[in-house]
Design a protein around this motif. Sequence first.
Motif, PDB file in Angstrom:
ATOM      1  N   ASN A 136       0.587  -1.325  -0.026  1.00  0.00           N
ATOM      2  CA  ASN A 136       0.587  -0.273  -0.165  1.00  0.00           C
ATOM      3  C   ASN A 136       1.010   1.351  -0.298  1.00  0.00           C
ATOM      4  O   ASN A 136       0.400   2.605  -0.818  1.00  0.00           O
ATOM      5  CB  ASN A 136      -0.957  -0.253   1.220  1.00  0.00           C
ATOM      6  CG  ASN A 136      -1.985  -0.997   0.925  1.00  0.00           C
ATOM      7  OD1 ASN A 136      -2.445  -1.362  -0.131  1.00  0.00           O
ATOM      8  ND2 ASN A 136      -2.365  -1.330   2.034  1.00  0.00           N
ATOM      9  N   MET A 180       2.407   1.964  -3.464  1.00  0.00           N
ATOM     10  CA  MET A 180       0.868   2.191  -4.438  1.00  0.00           C
ATOM     11  C   MET A 180       1.579   4.015  -3.903  1.00  0.00           C
ATOM     12  O   MET A 180       0.899   5.013  -5.198  1.00  0.00           O
ATOM     13  CB  MET A 180      -0.149   2.126  -3.954  1.00  0.00           C
ATOM     14  CG  MET A 180      -0.461   0.976  -4.435  1.00  0.00           C
ATOM     15  SD  MET A 180      -1.370  -0.552  -4.123  1.00  0.00           S
ATOM     16  CE  MET A 180      -1.458  -1.546  -4.578  1.00  0.00           C
ATOM     17  N   THR A 208      -0.302   1.404 -11.658  1.00  0.00           N
ATOM     18  CA  THR A 208      -1.008   1.414 -10.125  1.00  0.00           C
ATOM     19  C   THR A 208      -1.531  -0.731 -10.121  1.00  0.00           C
ATOM     20  O   THR A 208      -1.216  -1.384  -9.274  1.00  0.00           O
ATOM     21  CB  THR A 208      -1.813   1.779  -9.669  1.00  0.00           C
ATOM     22  OG1 THR A 208      -1.710   2.986  -8.654  1.00  0.00           O
ATOM     23  CG2 THR A 208      -2.525   1.518  -7.702  1.00  0.00           C
ATOM     24  N   MET A 234      -0.102  -3.712  -7.993  1.00  0.00           N
ATOM     25  CA  MET A 234      -0.925  -4.671  -7.000  1.00  0.00           C
ATOM     26  C   MET A 234      -1.072  -6.593  -7.495  1.00  0.00           C
ATOM     27  O   MET A 234      -1.000  -7.103  -6.954  1.00  0.00           O
ATOM     28  CB  MET A 234      -2.306  -4.286  -7.937  1.00  0.00           C
ATOM     29  CG  MET A 234      -2.515  -3.035  -7.071  1.00  0.00           C
ATOM     30  SD  MET A 234      -4.711  -2.515  -7.481  1.00  0.00           S
ATOM     31  CE  MET A 234      -5.481  -3.682  -6.191  1.00  0.00           C
TER      32      MET A 234
END
Length: 231
Positions: A159, A162, A208, A212
């Motif tokens: 997280n 990102m 992004t 992920m």
Amino acid sequence: MIFDLHGFGPALLAGTLMTIQLALASLALGLVLGLLGALAKTSPLKPLQWLGGTYSTLVRGVPELLWVLLIYFGTVGLMRSLADLLGMESLELSAFAAGTIALGLCFGAYATEVFRGAILAIPKGHREAGLALGLSAPRIFWRLILPQMWRIALPGLGNLFMILMKDTALVSVIGLEELMRRSQIAVTASKEPFTFYMVAALIYLGLTVVAMIGLHFLERRASRGFVRSAA
């Protein structure tokens, strides 16, 4: 939807590659700083605890944009003094280096808390088992603590990465020609802000999504041994 990029496609691609390089360089620096900060905060030595806590609190208390500006412009005098000392005509910190240091510092401050939580989540009995087997403290850390800590910390670090990927846009204020800076140049030349800012948004979104997917595979790989033992 097809966008007319007015010949700025290669420039945007170059800016995207610069964004990726900046994000990865900042990630590498931030992981090292975060791990050192977490080890300091969990150390039994009070001075190390104070040092780790000060770093985490100080860096997180100042906006990332200010760190970029402070590091870039604050090193001008230092670099001049160093150049005079070395007998060089000029010496300056590049925008890429300043951005890497600033974003790495910020990432490391938040990663410190992620790593610290992961370390505290590991049962103390695992360390005691390592001592009972006659393992040294460094071997206990590298063979027992670090693999478990990595598995626990990985979602939080993902997280943070990102967020870091999007924070690279802040470095455009000091002239680094990453994606946002290239988009601004294209907007100035073409007078079509919506087109180029929308393309930049789609590129950031794509980066992004790729991050992920990579994080998903890393989590699966880090959890393989844990899943087998749980079964």
